[in-house]
Design an enzyme around this catalytic site. Structure first.
Site, PDB file in Angstrom:
ATOM      1  N   SER A  70      40.674  34.277  33.512  1.00 17.78           N
ATOM      2  CA  SER A  70      39.270  34.222  33.102  1.00 17.78           C
ATOM      3  C   SER A  70      39.096  34.590  31.630  1.00 17.78           C
ATOM      4  CB  SER A  70      38.432  35.157  33.965  1.00 17.78           C
ATOM      5  OG  SER A  70      38.523  34.793  35.318  1.00 17.78           O
TER       6      SER A  70
HETATM    7  N1  SAH Z   1      40.923  37.198  38.419  1.00 14.08           N
HETATM    8  C1  SAH Z   1      41.729  36.251  37.675  1.00 14.08           C
HETATM    9  C2  SAH Z   1      41.154  34.861  37.765  1.00 14.08           C
HETATM   10  C3  SAH Z   1      42.023  33.935  38.501  1.00 14.08           C
HETATM   11  S1  SAH Z   1      41.277  32.317  38.775  1.00 14.08           S
HETATM   12  C4  SAH Z   1      41.845  36.730  36.233  1.00 14.08           C
HETATM   13  O1  SAH Z   1      41.698  37.903  35.992  1.00 14.08           O
HETATM   14  O2  SAH Z   1      42.112  35.933  35.358  1.00 14.08           O
HETATM   15  C5  SAH Z   1      40.640  32.520  40.403  1.00 14.08           C
HETATM   16  C6  SAH Z   1      41.628  32.779  41.486  1.00 14.08           C
HETATM   17  O3  SAH Z   1      40.949  32.722  42.734  1.00 14.08           O
HETATM   18  C7  SAH Z   1      42.767  31.761  41.589  1.00 14.08           C
HETATM   19  O4  SAH Z   1      43.998  32.419  41.421  1.00 14.08           O
HETATM   20  C8  SAH Z   1      42.634  31.196  43.006  1.00 14.08           C
HETATM   21  O5  SAH Z   1      43.876  30.939  43.641  1.00 14.08           O
HETATM   22  C9  SAH Z   1      41.880  32.314  43.703  1.00 14.08           C
HETATM   23  N2  SAH Z   1      41.164  31.932  44.922  1.00 14.08           N
HETATM   24  C10 SAH Z   1      40.424  30.824  45.171  1.00 14.08           C
HETATM   25  N3  SAH Z   1      39.949  30.848  46.425  1.00 14.08           N
HETATM   26  C11 SAH Z   1      40.392  32.004  46.999  1.00 14.08           C
HETATM   27  C12 SAH Z   1      40.253  32.595  48.303  1.00 14.08           C
HETATM   28  N4  SAH Z   1      39.545  32.014  49.274  1.00 14.08           N
HETATM   29  N5  SAH Z   1      40.853  33.777  48.518  1.00 14.08           N
HETATM   30  C13 SAH Z   1      41.573  34.401  47.563  1.00 14.08           C
HETATM   31  N6  SAH Z   1      41.747  33.896  46.325  1.00 14.08           N
HETATM   32  C14 SAH Z   1      41.170  32.710  46.034  1.00 14.08           C
END
Ligand code: SAH
Length: 219
Positions: A70
């Protein structure tokens, strides 16, 4: 990783990170605890080597598996909305990716749980957080649509993936007075805060954002 690699040099140095924090302040982030956390967590540690020199640009960057780390401003903004001048308390992150936002939450709270549906990403999160000695963050390979019943209720919940509606299962895992923040929508999304008040849930909408979708199941 050795300590120089953790602290960073040149484009990954503490000075570069301090400039990022100055930018966040100029963009309106006012909570000094959130700014402090953004200043101490080395974002370059969470990126592939080839992208590390862009770690403190205020942009989302690819993580692999079609996912993104993010944007710093959005992480700071959502956590500032979530903390609301109080404490995070026991907090749950849905969508840990490789653990960047979980690390920020870990600086702000002693009780952090984070779930991720893609197993290799979760493994990277585990490794990254271990390097930073943030061992109090509990990670689980699970579908965040179900929340984390075994650790509920939570004072705060944050989603790092967007959904068209607020997942009711997650609202049910909020403690009284608890708060949930998420990107709400499909192609067009806004940051949405839901607070569990005495007479029910109160929803407030904030800035437009763009997140990857909340998907079902695990892989
Ligand atoms: N928090 C991260 C952002 C990662 S992007 C950061 O600090 O950069 C969002 C993430 O949500 C992805 O890795 C994706 O695999 C995850 N995601 C999507 N749907 C999900 C679900 N139902 N349960 C758990 N994780 C999920």
């Amino acid at each position: 990783m050795n300590s120089a690699a953790l602290t960073g040099i040149g484009m990954t140095s503490q000075r570069t990170r301090a400039r990022m924090v100055d930018r966040l302040r100029a963009l309106g982030i006012g909570d000094t605890r959130v700014l402090h956390a953004m200043g101490v967590v080395p974002r370059h540690v969470f990126l592939e080597q080839a992208l590390a020199n862009r770690a403190y640009d205020d942009t989302a960057l690819p993580l692999g598996f079609g996912q993104t780390i993010s944007q710093p401003f959005v992480v700071a903004r959502m956590i500032e909305i979530l903390i609301a001048g109080r404490e995070l308390g026991k907090t749950l992150e849905i969508g840990a990716g490789c653990g960047y936002q979980a690390a920020i939450l870990g600086v702000l709270s002693k009780q952090v749980f984070a779930v991720e549906r893609i197993a290799p990403l979760l493994a990277r999160a585990r490794e990254n957080l271990k390097q930073l000695k943030l061992s109090h963050i509990r990670l689980k390979h699970a579908d965040g649509n179900l929340g984390l019943a075994e650790a509920a209720p939570f004072d705060t919940i944050i989603l790092a993936a967007a959904a068209a509606a607020v997942p009711q299962t997650l609202l049910a895992q909020l403690a009284p007075g608890g708060r949930l923040v998420m990107p709400l929508g499909g192609a067009e999304q806004v940051i949405c805060l839901v607070e569990r008040g005495e007479i029910g849930f109160v929803e407030t909408r904030f800035d437009a954002v763009r997140f990857v979708p909340l998907l079902p199941g695990v892989e």
